[in-house]
Motif scaffolding. Structure first.
Motif, short mmCIF file in Angstrom:
data_model
loop_
_atom_site.label_atom_id
_atom_site.label_comp_id
_atom_site.label_asym_id
_atom_site.label_seq_id
_atom_site.Cartn_x
_atom_site.Cartn_y
_atom_site.Cartn_z
N VAL A 137 -15.43 10.71 -23.50
CA VAL A 137 -14.26 9.84 -23.63
C VAL A 137 -13.62 9.89 -25.00
N THR A 138 -14.40 9.95 -26.06
CA THR A 138 -13.78 9.93 -27.38
C THR A 138 -13.00 11.22 -27.61
N GLY A 177 -6.85 6.65 -14.80
CA GLY A 177 -6.76 6.18 -16.18
C GLY A 177 -6.03 7.19 -17.06
N VAL A 178 -6.32 8.46 -16.85
CA VAL A 178 -5.68 9.50 -17.66
C VAL A 178 -4.18 9.55 -17.39
N SER A 219 -2.31 7.19 -16.27
CA SER A 219 -1.72 5.96 -16.79
C SER A 219 -1.48 6.09 -18.30
N ASP A 220 -2.35 6.82 -18.96
CA ASP A 220 -2.26 6.99 -20.41
C ASP A 220 -1.11 7.92 -20.81
N PRO A 240 -14.28 0.98 -10.83
CA PRO A 240 -14.73 -0.17 -11.62
C PRO A 240 -13.90 -0.28 -12.91
N HIS A 241 -13.82 -1.48 -13.47
CA HIS A 241 -13.01 -1.67 -14.66
C HIS A 241 -13.85 -2.13 -15.83
N LEU A 242 -13.23 -2.08 -17.02
CA LEU A 242 -13.92 -2.51 -18.23
C LEU A 242 -13.82 -4.02 -18.42
N VAL A 258 -17.52 -8.85 -12.83
CA VAL A 258 -18.48 -7.80 -12.49
C VAL A 258 -19.15 -8.07 -11.16
N LEU A 287 -18.38 4.34 -18.80
CA LEU A 287 -18.68 2.97 -19.23
C LEU A 287 -18.33 1.93 -18.18
N ALA A 288 -17.28 2.19 -17.40
CA ALA A 288 -16.88 1.21 -16.40
C ALA A 288 -17.92 1.14 -15.28
N VAL A 289 -18.45 2.29 -14.87
CA VAL A 289 -19.46 2.30 -13.81
C VAL A 289 -20.73 1.60 -14.29
N ARG A 335 -20.99 -0.73 -16.56
CA ARG A 335 -20.72 -2.16 -16.64
C ARG A 335 -20.84 -2.79 -15.26
N HIS A 336 -20.37 -2.07 -14.26
CA HIS A 336 -20.42 -2.60 -12.91
C HIS A 336 -21.85 -2.71 -12.40
N ARG A 395 -24.46 -7.10 -20.55
CA ARG A 395 -23.16 -6.42 -20.43
C ARG A 395 -22.00 -7.28 -20.91
N TYR A 454 -19.62 -5.63 -23.76
CA TYR A 454 -18.27 -5.17 -23.44
C TYR A 454 -17.18 -6.05 -24.04
N LEU A 488 -16.00 3.69 -28.57
CA LEU A 488 -16.23 4.24 -27.24
C LEU A 488 -15.45 3.43 -26.20
N LEU A 489 -15.52 2.11 -26.31
CA LEU A 489 -14.83 1.26 -25.34
C LEU A 489 -13.33 1.43 -25.45
N VAL A 507 -11.70 4.56 -23.49
CA VAL A 507 -11.67 4.72 -22.03
C VAL A 507 -10.27 4.43 -21.52
N PRO A 508 -9.62 5.38 -20.85
CA PRO A 508 -8.29 5.08 -20.32
C PRO A 508 -8.40 4.22 -19.08
N GLU A 509 -7.51 3.26 -18.94
CA GLU A 509 -7.52 2.39 -17.77
C GLU A 509 -6.27 2.61 -16.94
#
Lengths: 367, 377
Positions: free
Chosen positions: A202-203, A231-232, A234-235, A274-276, A280, B242-244, B246-247, B266, B270, B281-282, B285-287
């Motif tokens: 990701v980084t 996500g990509v 959208s970016d 899933p989302h950040l 949850v 990271l999203a997976v 977290r879930h 978590r 997060y 890192l967080l 992540v593109p959303e």
């Protein structure tokens, strides 16, 4: 075609010819098992300085579309029909010799796997210089200087030294940068990026997406980015084309498609991620089943075996009649290919119809 | 060099034990990992191979997993998360440290005794294509762990295998089919059924969904979640998404270059990451939500992860960290609870981030020119 192929408001400008205009592109592969219709009537337009994101699962035909733009199906058994207009020139019927003159110079590509796209036997610098010398009459020295300059521009430290390195001496992110440098060495007007960040962390992905965005602004190129990651797109993307089973199922501006998605497949894609942030405890809402085989596509809408909303369409129309891409009411430049009426769609989206129907044991829904 | 020498070498480099990762007393944990090391030796020469160094894939990590708990292990490629998974299941021999599973030290247990521990310790692999034997039927694949483990279910092997197929959402009639007749998502379900065959207490899942399409990923994640709740299986869930993680995981450990840099539940990790690396890192992540993307701060790390052969002194993240000072190079930060962190939230950083959410508004964009030779060894 009766439907405009541009997602932008029709009344905006009586634009002459768009920079890139793909009309009813079809790519079929004859195989022993039958005819694989990988791409089945795809149309879109793209202007300079804009980015189109093509989204789809494996087998949706997104990569085959990108190879057709580069004319890489020429000389294979693939049957390509339709039209690809680039700056007023038609590419499908263009002879291979003329296509070669365009490839790398006007149209250029970033591949998914930089390790297999770079030649392990030659230095990174010589590969970039070669791409330049094919299209420009320059000395080796000038081409090498150009390679150093390109490496610097894509953010590789100490380019004078790294230009002599071989691909295996670069890390994954740097290889991807080197490949971007190679594809940009002739300042292409159209850049196609096929899953450019899928193999990256990701980084590093964030660095590469920033780079593609900066370069688009700097050169004013048009960019087609192919990915499965919403996500990509959208970016980086201005417009989004969602493909399923070789066809377009939703097309519109990035904001429209992601915030007001209209097709049940797009809903499914967004809900299964899933989302950040957010709850949850909420279960993911996957699309049941698997993508269809490209040889035996279902009749009617190719998504209907996995669609939870087909009950909303009377008389099983989804299973017999293929939906055409139609404009979405109230949203200029947003198209979807679905038999659902706007009223039904409103009801499903507004109410809990979708979640109730889909939430029950869809994980158990084996084929 | 013999294995014993390697072990001696590793023990001498073992760091002092850092803070505990849970509040549970040691006896109540299902899995206790202490000071775990794995160094892959680098050799030079053709006949007389000299040891010239080692890839420090895992370099002294501590964590524990309680019964029925799910611990997520995240990090970029090369951070040692998969090696950790293979050390726990003893597919690799640790060079140092200890792994205590279910009250038994399995760090250097001989293969015969290890087979017994594996009844309760199973693994799900990343690649659903290469992890199933193409010459065996699905039935054979699922029954093999039972036969090897000497487990004879009352209803018989075949019946049990068919029940398992049903549990993972496959048709029990597919018992006699071969793996190539299934799609990627279905194969991953077969892998899950095989892992469940012995009713294990802990499953190590190494990137179980990353090879699958987005719409299929959610199916498998839901399946694993159902199984965890239904059977009370503990999970070590290794993933780069990271999203997976977290879930799926109640607690998450972030790894960087063979070390755990941050571990927390978590919610805490997060929303209030304290380690700059976790924070970066967080933010990378593109959303899919364009509005959320616009609101978010962006931290762009420059350069690449340094080589694990010769990791930076002190804090390993310092070469890419925007907060690095002299102390970071001199002294390795221990994994401790930072001021203002929630209980059980441990961070290995001398200068942890502010505990408030979204402490900085402006973007941090690091100049790639600063990456220099240090960014890449």
């Amino acid at each position: 075609m009766s439907v405009s192929t541009s997602p932008r408001p029709a009344g905006l400008a009586p634009a002459p010819a768009p920079f890139l205009d793909v009309r009813d592109l079809r790519v079929h592969f004859p195989t022993e098992d039958g005819l694989v219709s990988a791409v089945d009537g795809v149309s879109f337009t793209l202007e300079k300085g804009r980015t189109l994101g093509i989204v789809g699962e494996s087998g949706s035909g997104k990569s085959v579309t990108s190879l057709a733009l580069l004319g890489l199906h020429k000389g294979t058994r693939a049957q390509v029909s339709g039209e690809i207009w680039l700056e007023g020139r038609e590419l499908v019927a263009l002879p291979e010799t003329e296509m070669r003159a365009l490839r790398g110079r006007t149209v250029s590509m970033i591949f998914q796997d930089p390790l297999s796209a770079l030649h392990p036997f030659f230095t990174v610098g010589s590969q970039i210089a070669e791409a330049y010398r094919v299209h420009h009459k320059v000395s080796k020295k000038e081409a090498r200087d150009r390679a150093v300059e390109m490496l610097r521009r894509v953010g590789i430290p100490q380019p004078e030294r790294r230009v002599r390195d071989y691909p295996h001496q670069f890390s994954g992110g740097m290889r991807q940068r080197a490949m971007i440098a190679m594809s940009l060495v002739c300042d292409p007007a159209l850049l196609i990026a096929d899953e450019p960040t899928t193999a990256l962390d990701v980084t590093v992905q964030a660095q590469i997406l920033d780079l593609i965005r900066d370069l688009r602004e700097e050169f004013g190129s048009a960019v087609v980015i192919i990915t499965h990651d919403l996500g990509v797109v959208s970016d980086v993307a201005d417009d989004i084309l969602v493909m399923y089973g070789g066809r377009r199922i939703e097309y519109g501006t990035s904001r429209e498609v992601l915030t007001q998605p209209q097709h049940p497949y797009t809903w499914g894609l967004l809900q299964s991620m899933p989302h950040l942030t957010g709850d949850v405890g909420e279960r993911l809402n996957p699309i049941p089943g698997t993508p269809p085989s490209p040889i035996n596509r279902p009749d009617g809408c190719s998504f209907h075996p996995r669609c939870a909303c087909k009950g909303w369409v009377p008389q099983g129309r989804c299973t017999v009649e293929r939906p055409e891409l139609r404009p979405v009411a109230g949203a200029a430049g947003h198209f979807t290919a679905c038999h659902l009426t706007d009223a039904a769609r409103q009801e499903i989206r507004g109410g809990t119809g979708l979640t109730e129907e889909r939430g029950t044991g869809t994980t158990r829904a084996a084929r | 060099m013999t294995a014993a020498d390697e072990r001696k070498h590793a023990v001498s480099t073992t760091q002092p034990l850092t803070g505990r990762t849970t509040d549970r007393p040691a006896g109540e944990n299902l899995l206790e990992v202490r000071g775990l090391h794995k160094h892959f030796p680098l050799r030079q020469g053709i006949i007389f191979q000299r040891r010239v160094g080692a890839v420090r894939a895992v370099d002294g990590i501590d964590f524990s997993v309680g019964p029925g708990e799910s611990l997520g292990l995240v990090g970029e490629s090369g951070c040692g998360k998969s090696t950790t998974g293979r050390l726990i299941t003893r597919l690799l021999e640790p060079t140092g440290g200890s792994v205590v599973f279910d009250g038994e030290d399995i760090t250097h247990q001989p293969a015969a005794r290890m087979a017994r521990a594996r009844r309760n310790l199973q693994m799900i692999f990343q690649d659903p294509y290469s992890s199933l034997n193409p010459r065996h039927t699905v039935g054979t694949i699922i029954e093999t762990p039972m036969r090897l483990g000497g487990v004879n279910p009352p209803q018989g092997h075949k019946k049990r295998a068919q029940e398992l197929l049903e549990t993972v959402g496959l048709n029990p009639e597919h018992y006699n089919r071969y793996p190539d007749e299934f799609s990627g998502g279905q194969r991953q379900r077969i892998g899950v059924a095989r892992a469940l065959a012995l009713r294990p207490k802990l499953i190590v899942a190494d990137e179980p969904v990353s090879a699958l399409d987005v719409s299929i990923q959610a199916q498998v994640v839901n399946l694993l979640q159902d199984l965890q709740r239904e059977f009370g299986i503990a999970f070590v869930f290794i993933a780069h998404d990271l999203a997976v993680v977290r879930h799926f995981s109640e607690r998450v450990a972030v790894m960087y270059l063979g070390k755990i840099v941050e571990v927390a539940d978590r919610e805490s990790l997060y929303t209030r990451p304290r380690h700059p690396y976790t924070h970066a890192l967080l933010s990378a992540v593109p959303e899919a939500d364009p509005d959320a993307m616009r609101r978010r701060e962006r931290i762009r790390l420059a350069g690449d992860v340094p080589s694990p052969i010769d990791p930076p002194s002190g804090c390993r993240f310092r070469t890419r960290c925007w907060k690095a000072r002299d102390r970071c190079a001199a002294e390795e930060p221990p994994l401790l609870r930072a001021d203002g962190s929630a209980a059980g939230h441990l961070t290995a950083c001398h200068f942890p981030e502010e505990p408030s959410v979204r402490a900085r508004a402006e973007d941090i964009v690091l100049d790639p020119a600063l990456a220099g030779p240090e960014g890449k060894s």
